[in-house]
Design a protein around this motif. Structure first.
Motif, short mmCIF file in Angstrom:
data_model
loop_
_atom_site.label_atom_id
_atom_site.label_comp_id
_atom_site.label_asym_id
_atom_site.label_seq_id
_atom_site.Cartn_x
_atom_site.Cartn_y
_atom_site.Cartn_z
N GLU A 219 14.26 23.27 5.76
CA GLU A 219 14.30 23.31 4.30
C GLU A 219 15.68 23.82 3.90
O GLU A 219 16.50 24.20 4.74
CB GLU A 219 13.24 24.27 3.75
CG GLU A 219 13.50 25.73 4.12
CD GLU A 219 12.81 26.74 3.21
OE1 GLU A 219 12.13 26.33 2.25
OE2 GLU A 219 12.97 27.95 3.46
N ARG B 252 17.10 26.85 1.45
CA ARG B 252 16.68 28.04 0.70
C ARG B 252 17.84 29.04 0.72
O ARG B 252 18.42 29.32 1.76
CB ARG B 252 15.44 28.68 1.33
CG ARG B 252 14.95 29.95 0.61
CD ARG B 252 13.79 30.61 1.33
NE ARG B 252 12.64 29.70 1.41
CZ ARG B 252 11.71 29.60 0.46
NH1 ARG B 252 11.80 30.34 -0.63
NH2 ARG B 252 10.70 28.76 0.61
N HIS C 187 17.26 18.27 4.80
CA HIS C 187 16.06 18.91 4.22
C HIS C 187 16.55 19.70 3.01
O HIS C 187 16.78 20.91 3.09
CB HIS C 187 15.38 19.83 5.24
CG HIS C 187 14.88 19.13 6.47
ND1 HIS C 187 13.72 18.38 6.47
CD2 HIS C 187 15.41 19.04 7.71
CE1 HIS C 187 13.54 17.88 7.68
NE2 HIS C 187 14.55 18.25 8.44
N ARG D 176 15.45 20.69 0.02
CA ARG D 176 14.68 21.45 -0.97
C ARG D 176 13.97 22.62 -0.30
O ARG D 176 13.63 22.55 0.88
CB ARG D 176 13.63 20.56 -1.63
CG ARG D 176 14.20 19.45 -2.50
CD ARG D 176 13.09 18.72 -3.25
NE ARG D 176 12.07 18.18 -2.36
CZ ARG D 176 12.17 17.03 -1.71
NH1 ARG D 176 13.26 16.30 -1.84
NH2 ARG D 176 11.20 16.60 -0.94
N LEU E 217 10.72 24.76 0.59
CA LEU E 217 9.33 24.39 0.79
C LEU E 217 8.46 25.64 0.84
O LEU E 217 8.84 26.63 1.48
CB LEU E 217 9.16 23.59 2.09
CG LEU E 217 9.95 22.27 2.18
CD1 LEU E 217 9.82 21.69 3.57
CD2 LEU E 217 9.46 21.29 1.12
N PRO E 218 7.29 25.61 0.18
CA PRO E 218 6.43 26.80 0.15
C PRO E 218 6.07 27.33 1.53
O PRO E 218 5.99 28.55 1.73
CB PRO E 218 5.18 26.31 -0.60
CG PRO E 218 5.63 25.14 -1.39
CD PRO E 218 6.72 24.49 -0.58
N GLN E 219 5.84 26.43 2.47
CA GLN E 219 5.44 26.87 3.81
C GLN E 219 6.56 27.60 4.54
O GLN E 219 6.33 28.25 5.57
CB GLN E 219 4.95 25.70 4.67
CG GLN E 219 5.97 24.61 4.94
CD GLN E 219 5.90 23.47 3.94
OE1 GLN E 219 5.62 23.70 2.76
NE2 GLN E 219 6.14 22.25 4.40
N TRP E 220 7.80 27.53 4.02
CA TRP E 220 8.92 28.22 4.65
C TRP E 220 9.28 29.52 3.95
O TRP E 220 10.35 30.09 4.22
CB TRP E 220 10.13 27.30 4.74
CG TRP E 220 10.12 26.46 5.98
CD1 TRP E 220 9.92 25.11 6.06
CD2 TRP E 220 10.30 26.91 7.32
NE1 TRP E 220 9.96 24.69 7.37
CE2 TRP E 220 10.20 25.79 8.17
CE3 TRP E 220 10.53 28.16 7.90
CZ2 TRP E 220 10.33 25.88 9.55
CZ3 TRP E 220 10.66 28.25 9.27
CH2 TRP E 220 10.55 27.12 10.07
N GLN E 221 8.43 29.97 3.04
CA GLN E 221 8.70 31.28 2.43
C GLN E 221 8.23 32.36 3.41
O GLN E 221 7.27 33.10 3.17
CB GLN E 221 7.99 31.44 1.08
CG GLN E 221 8.46 32.70 0.34
CD GLN E 221 7.90 32.79 -1.06
OE1 GLN E 221 7.57 31.78 -1.67
NE2 GLN E 221 7.80 34.00 -1.59
#
Length: 568
Positions: A526, A528, A536, A538, A540-544
């Motif tokens: 992702e 971040r 990649h 953007r 992604l919620p699963q990578w918080q």
């Protein structure tokens, strides 16, 4: 392609000398000096290891200042909110809240220790505005010489104490590895002095306050001493490294005109405070770069601005854009930014009359050795404070001027913690370290605690290959292919079995930084904060969640499992 195999212990000749102290501090910046001041006041014997003089590091180069709520129009809530936004979901709110709450007192203590900060016409602290902040809360000195004043004041307070001469020893040299017992607890440190001799130092506590990792890139705002020694030492001691993929690139570092480039010249950082006073980022045609890209425009968080400039450079084929501060006028430049003005003029650029050519450069390590704000790590007896530590304050992207504040607060708190050893205090430290290990999913067997370990090094003459590979593969914008190529390049470096020299140690630590960044950045699919991937693009919620890496017994980087950041 797996990560390259790393040494789990560096090969050194037997020590020619040894000494003992209560606490060893590696590094002489704000964090290390703040801790030492408290320890000396409590009568503790302290040995400080530096690569130069006290204060000779990143602290002295800090231009912006110390972020703290001191104005009635500001609030702790606002400072907390700005930090969490900049951290892009990976800050630990409780740690940020602790720092924000401690920051005003830290300013007062710095003043008590002798720091002279800039004042307004009514003798109140003059406050600056920087990227990511919605309020003026940056306490500064000499306009843009804040770090130099903090370093001066701390060094003076440290060296003029009543018992300094009998309690403080300063050694110029390069730290190599910690000494551990058969339980993995730290019992001292090996170092190489300026004569190339190995020295054994014994102590019950080793504090890593080594600063940043910038020399792993070909262009950086960091000093030459920032060779990633702290993360290398900690990793080889069995400590957890958290979020190493988050490396902040400062968006505005002077692109020195070719006629004025000097071998070994450091990058000249142009503080965000210049944009805070009204300077604008423009391309060669004068178009505003940040217009419409972020609500804060030129004062957006650093990752946003650096990414926008990088995209502009890719599109145009140019190697720099411009920071136009001509409209500020000569008086503002001379009063607020005399150091930047002088450094630019020395390199053929006059900001008073022409836009400054700039580009992003490596600036700050947002990841680091997993630690609490008190400096406690996952390894008994090993502590980490300042930029080398990942406390949860910086998250995926550091808010401007929080770093100097954190360095002082963490150093001061650790100094208090270690000042008066008690059974109760030891129990607290042990419990905290165990809790950190549990939170990361760290299995004790993953820690390389066997005292007989692999000891190969990367030869010093491989250093250019190391930094060039890291710069290509792990810059402002990364990709899976580029990160794999970085891993291949590091795996192909030539080892040496000769006993370590200081230059070999630095090169090995730089290669270790490259391996840490590549491994974590490749896994995080992702974009971040200051970790940006072209493939990649953007968040992604699963990578918080955090990345955690340790060395296994064979010298391979392994994940301990990722834990979610605490929701704000």
């Amino acid at each position: 392609m797996s990560a390259p195999e790393l040494p789990t212990r560096l090969r050194i000749d037997p020590a020619s000398d040894h000494d003992e102290a209560d606490v060893i501090i590696v590094g002489g910046g704000a964090a290390g000096m703040a801790a030492a001041i408290r320890l000396l006041a409590a009568g503790r014997r302290v040995t400080m290891i530096t690569k130069g003089t006290l204060g000779d590091g990143s602290t002295a180069w800090a231009q912006g200042g110390m972020a703290a709520v001191t104005a009635p129009t500001d609030s702790l809530t606002d400072h907390l909110a700005d930090t969490l936004v900049a951290g892009a979901g990976l800050c630990e709110p409780d740690q940020v809240a602790e720092l924000v709450a401690a920051a005003p007192s830290a300013i007062n203590r710095m003043i008590t220790l002798g720091a002279v900060f800039d004042r307004d016409t009514e003798d109140r602290l003059a406050l600056g505005l920087e990227g990511g902040h919605h309020r003026r809360r940056i306490v500064h000195a000499g306009g843009d010489a804040s770090g130099a004043e903090v370093a001066r004041a701390l060094a003076a307070a440290l060296t003029t104490g009543e018992r300094t001469s009998e309690l403080l020893t300063v050694i110029v040299g390069t730290a190599v590895d910690v000494i551990t017992d058969d339980t993995g607890s730290v019992r001292g440190l090996w170092l190489i002095d300026t004569d190339g001799e190995v020295v054994q130092l014994l102590a019950d506590a080793v504090v890593l306050a080594t600063g940043g990792i910038g020399q792993a890139w070909t262009t950086t705002s960091n000093p030459t001493t920032a060779t990633g020694d702290g993360p290398g030492i900690a990793l080889r001691a069995g400590a957890v490294i958290r979020d190493p993929e988050f490396v902040q690139f400062h968006p505005t570092v002077l692109a020195v005109p070719s006629a004025h480039r000097r071998a070994g010249d450091r990058g000249v950082l142009i503080s965000e405070a210049v944009r805070g006073e009204g300077a604008r980022l423009v391309d060669r045609r004068g178009n505003l770069i940040m217009e419409g890209r972020h609500p804060l425009a030129d004062l957006a968080p650093r990752d946003v601005v650096a990414s926008a400039i990088h995209a502009d450079l890719l599109a145009s084929g140019e190697d720099h854009v411009f920071l136009d501060g001509v409209g500020l006028g000569a008086d503002v430049w001379h009063r607020h930014f005399p150091t930047i003005l002088s450094l630019c003029r020395e390199r053929g650029v006059d900001p008073v009359s022409e836009p400054i050519p700039i580009r992003p450069a490596e600036h700050y390590f947002c990841g680091g050795v997993l630690a609490t704000l008190d400096g406690i790590t996952t390894v008994p007896g090993l502590y980490a404070i300042g930029e080398v530590a990942s406390t949860g304050v910086q998250g995926a992207n550091r808010l401007a001027s929080n770093s100097l504040t954190e360095a002082f607060v963490a150093g001061d708190r650790l100094g208090v913690l270690l000042s008066v050893p008690t059974a109760e205090q030891d129990a607290k430290i042990t419990v905290t370290a165990a809790a950190l290990r549990y939170q990361t999913g760290l299995d004790h067997d993953q820690q390389p605690i066997d005292p007989v370990r692999r000891g190969s090094l990367i030869a010093a003459d491989q250093r250019p290959a190391v930094t060039e590979a890291i710069t290509r593969g792990a810059g402002v914008l990364r990709s899976g292919d580029g990160l794999l190529e970085l891993q291949r390049s590091l795996a192909g470096l030539r080892d040496t079995d000769r006993p370590a020299s200081a230059a070999d140690v630095e090169t090995t630590n730089l290669a270790t930084i490259g391996a840490l960044v590549a491994t974590a950045a490749l896994a995080r699919t992702e974009s971040r904060g200051c970790h940006r991937r072209s493939d990649h693009d953007r968040p992604l919620p699963q990578w918080q969640r955090h990345s955690h890496l340790v060395l296994d017994r064979s010298g391979r980087l392994v994940g301990t499992g990722q834990s979610e950041a605490v929701a704000a």
